[in-house]
Design a protein around this motif. Structure first.
Motif, PDB file in Angstrom:
ATOM      1  N   GLY A 163       0.829  -1.199   0.000  1.00  0.00           N
ATOM      2  CA  GLY A 163       0.000   0.000   0.000  1.00  0.00           C
ATOM      3  C   GLY A 163       0.858   1.242   0.000  1.00  0.00           C
ATOM      4  O   GLY A 163       2.055   1.205  -0.295  1.00  0.00           O
ATOM      5  N   GLY A 164       0.232   2.351   0.351  1.00  0.00           N
ATOM      6  CA  GLY A 164       0.933   3.616   0.431  1.00  0.00           C
ATOM      7  C   GLY A 164       1.358   3.894   1.863  1.00  0.00           C
ATOM      8  O   GLY A 164       0.598   3.683   2.806  1.00  0.00           O
ATOM      9  N   GLY A 214      -1.831  10.103   3.093  1.00  0.00           N
ATOM     10  CA  GLY A 214      -2.564   9.522   1.975  1.00  0.00           C
ATOM     11  C   GLY A 214      -4.020   9.961   1.991  1.00  0.00           C
ATOM     12  O   GLY A 214      -4.561  10.325   3.049  1.00  0.00           O
ATOM     13  N   SER A 224      -8.070   9.496  -0.292  1.00  0.00           N
ATOM     14  CA  SER A 224      -8.937   9.067  -1.391  1.00  0.00           C
ATOM     15  C   SER A 224     -10.297   9.717  -1.214  1.00  0.00           C
ATOM     16  O   SER A 224     -10.710  10.024  -0.082  1.00  0.00           O
ATOM     17  CB  SER A 224      -9.096   7.545  -1.434  1.00  0.00           C
ATOM     18  OG  SER A 224      -8.151   6.939  -2.278  1.00  0.00           O
ATOM     19  N   LEU A 238      -3.809  -0.189  -1.080  1.00  0.00           N
ATOM     20  CA  LEU A 238      -4.268   0.404  -2.324  1.00  0.00           C
ATOM     21  C   LEU A 238      -4.944  -0.657  -3.186  1.00  0.00           C
ATOM     22  O   LEU A 238      -4.727  -1.856  -2.999  1.00  0.00           O
ATOM     23  CB  LEU A 238      -3.089   0.996  -3.098  1.00  0.00           C
ATOM     24  CG  LEU A 238      -2.447   2.259  -2.510  1.00  0.00           C
ATOM     25  CD1 LEU A 238      -1.034   2.419  -3.056  1.00  0.00           C
ATOM     26  CD2 LEU A 238      -3.287   3.490  -2.826  1.00  0.00           C
ATOM     27  N   ALA A 254      -6.556   8.073  -5.561  1.00  0.00           N
ATOM     28  CA  ALA A 254      -5.483   7.879  -4.578  1.00  0.00           C
ATOM     29  C   ALA A 254      -4.480   9.031  -4.682  1.00  0.00           C
ATOM     30  O   ALA A 254      -3.954   9.315  -5.757  1.00  0.00           O
ATOM     31  CB  ALA A 254      -4.781   6.544  -4.812  1.00  0.00           C
ATOM     32  N   TYR A 270      -1.209   8.840  -6.814  1.00  0.00           N
ATOM     33  CA  TYR A 270      -0.537   7.546  -6.749  1.00  0.00           C
ATOM     34  C   TYR A 270      -0.781   6.815  -8.071  1.00  0.00           C
ATOM     35  O   TYR A 270      -1.754   7.082  -8.779  1.00  0.00           O
ATOM     36  CB  TYR A 270      -1.133   6.690  -5.632  1.00  0.00           C
ATOM     37  CG  TYR A 270      -0.333   6.655  -4.346  1.00  0.00           C
ATOM     38  CD1 TYR A 270       0.915   6.030  -4.299  1.00  0.00           C
ATOM     39  CD2 TYR A 270      -0.841   7.219  -3.176  1.00  0.00           C
ATOM     40  CE1 TYR A 270       1.633   5.977  -3.114  1.00  0.00           C
ATOM     41  CE2 TYR A 270      -0.123   7.168  -1.999  1.00  0.00           C
ATOM     42  CZ  TYR A 270       1.125   6.551  -1.965  1.00  0.00           C
ATOM     43  OH  TYR A 270       1.828   6.506  -0.811  1.00  0.00           O
ATOM     44  N   ALA A 303      -2.247   4.148  -8.742  1.00  0.00           N
ATOM     45  CA  ALA A 303      -3.240   3.180  -8.257  1.00  0.00           C
ATOM     46  C   ALA A 303      -4.593   3.838  -8.380  1.00  0.00           C
ATOM     47  O   ALA A 303      -4.695   5.053  -8.591  1.00  0.00           O
ATOM     48  CB  ALA A 303      -2.959   2.788  -6.810  1.00  0.00           C
ATOM     49  N   PHE A 363      -7.249   4.177  -2.393  1.00  0.00           N
ATOM     50  CA  PHE A 363      -6.992   3.460  -1.160  1.00  0.00           C
ATOM     51  C   PHE A 363      -8.231   2.630  -0.816  1.00  0.00           C
ATOM     52  O   PHE A 363      -9.334   2.909  -1.288  1.00  0.00           O
ATOM     53  CB  PHE A 363      -6.688   4.441  -0.024  1.00  0.00           C
ATOM     54  CG  PHE A 363      -5.318   5.058  -0.105  1.00  0.00           C
ATOM     55  CD1 PHE A 363      -4.207   4.361   0.371  1.00  0.00           C
ATOM     56  CD2 PHE A 363      -5.126   6.317  -0.644  1.00  0.00           C
ATOM     57  CE1 PHE A 363      -2.941   4.917   0.297  1.00  0.00           C
ATOM     58  CE2 PHE A 363      -3.869   6.886  -0.720  1.00  0.00           C
ATOM     59  CZ  PHE A 363      -2.763   6.179  -0.249  1.00  0.00           C
TER      60      PHE A 363
END
Length: 228
Positions: A37-38, A46, A48, A145, A164, A177, A179, A182
């Protein structure tokens, strides 16, 4: 108001309270090919986004569930935080300070779902985009993620595709990101009616009024018997 009427009144009042549900989620069984993940730390945050549905009376937010793992030893209640932000042209804008989340007691080193509960449930407006932002005063965590766009939830709700974001400077600026989003869920209730009219007495008030009516009747009967 008789006992049957009062019971009906109470039943109708309780019937207007909707039960809690998952408003939107991309948590497993949503699949992802991303093994990690982040990172969430003191400087690296982070975030979202999610957008609410078109419910006529809005929604009530009770908690959020984030898929986290702990990297370094730390005490989550003292340093990890989750906050709600408004939207600023497709990025987290500013924190909505009325939303205060209580952390879970601990977060394991294995990726798992962790519930962050609002100290006081708050109303979310319909058709509005919000951002969940996570950071840490100390210690490091991983927020899972996903590269999938699959999600579940109430009609009209959605998690932002390609939403993300990470901030390398504690929320000063935001970068996408590589991705989709999240992994998290938003939990609460769909408001099915507006607040009750203020001219309807509470059940306790109804009982009090009945009691006052009984005292008035007794006083009148006493006066009539004295005159006789």
């Amino acid at each position: 108001m008789g006992g049957g009427s009062l019971a009906l009144f109470l039943s109708l009042s309780l019937g207007q309270q909707a039960s809690a549900t998952t408003l939107v989620s991309n948590l497993p069984p949503t699949t992802t090919s991303l093994p990690d993940g982040g990172t969430v730390s003191s400087n690296t945050w982070g975030g979202s986004s999610f957008t609410t549905g078109s419910g006529s009376y809005g929604y009530t937010l009770n908690s959020v569930t984030l898929r986290f793992a702990q990297i370094t030893s730390a005490t989550p209640p003292n340093n990890l935080f989750v906050r709600l932000y408004n939207d600023n042209s497709g990025n987290p804008g500013s924190e909505i300070t009325s939303f205060t989340f209580t952390n879970p007691g601990s977060i394991t080193t294995t990726t798992a779902n962790n519930i962050f509960t609002l100290t006081t449930p708050q109303t979310l407006a319909a058709n509005t985009t919000f951002w969940l932002v996570a950071g840490s005063g100390s210690g490091q965590y991983v927020w899972a993620l996903t590269d999938s766009v699959n999600q579940t939830g109430e009609p009209g709700w959605s998690i932002g595709n390609n939403s993300a974001r990470f901030s390398p400077n504690g929320g000063g600026s935001w970068t996408p990101y590589i991705a989709n989003a999240f992994q998290f869920s938003v939990n609460g209730t769909v408001n099915t009616s507006p607040p009750p009219p203020t001219n309807i007495p509470e059940p306790g008030s109804v009982v009090a009024l009945l009691g006052l009516g009984g005292l008035g009747l007794a006083s009148r009967l006493k006066k009539l018997s004295t005159r006789a």
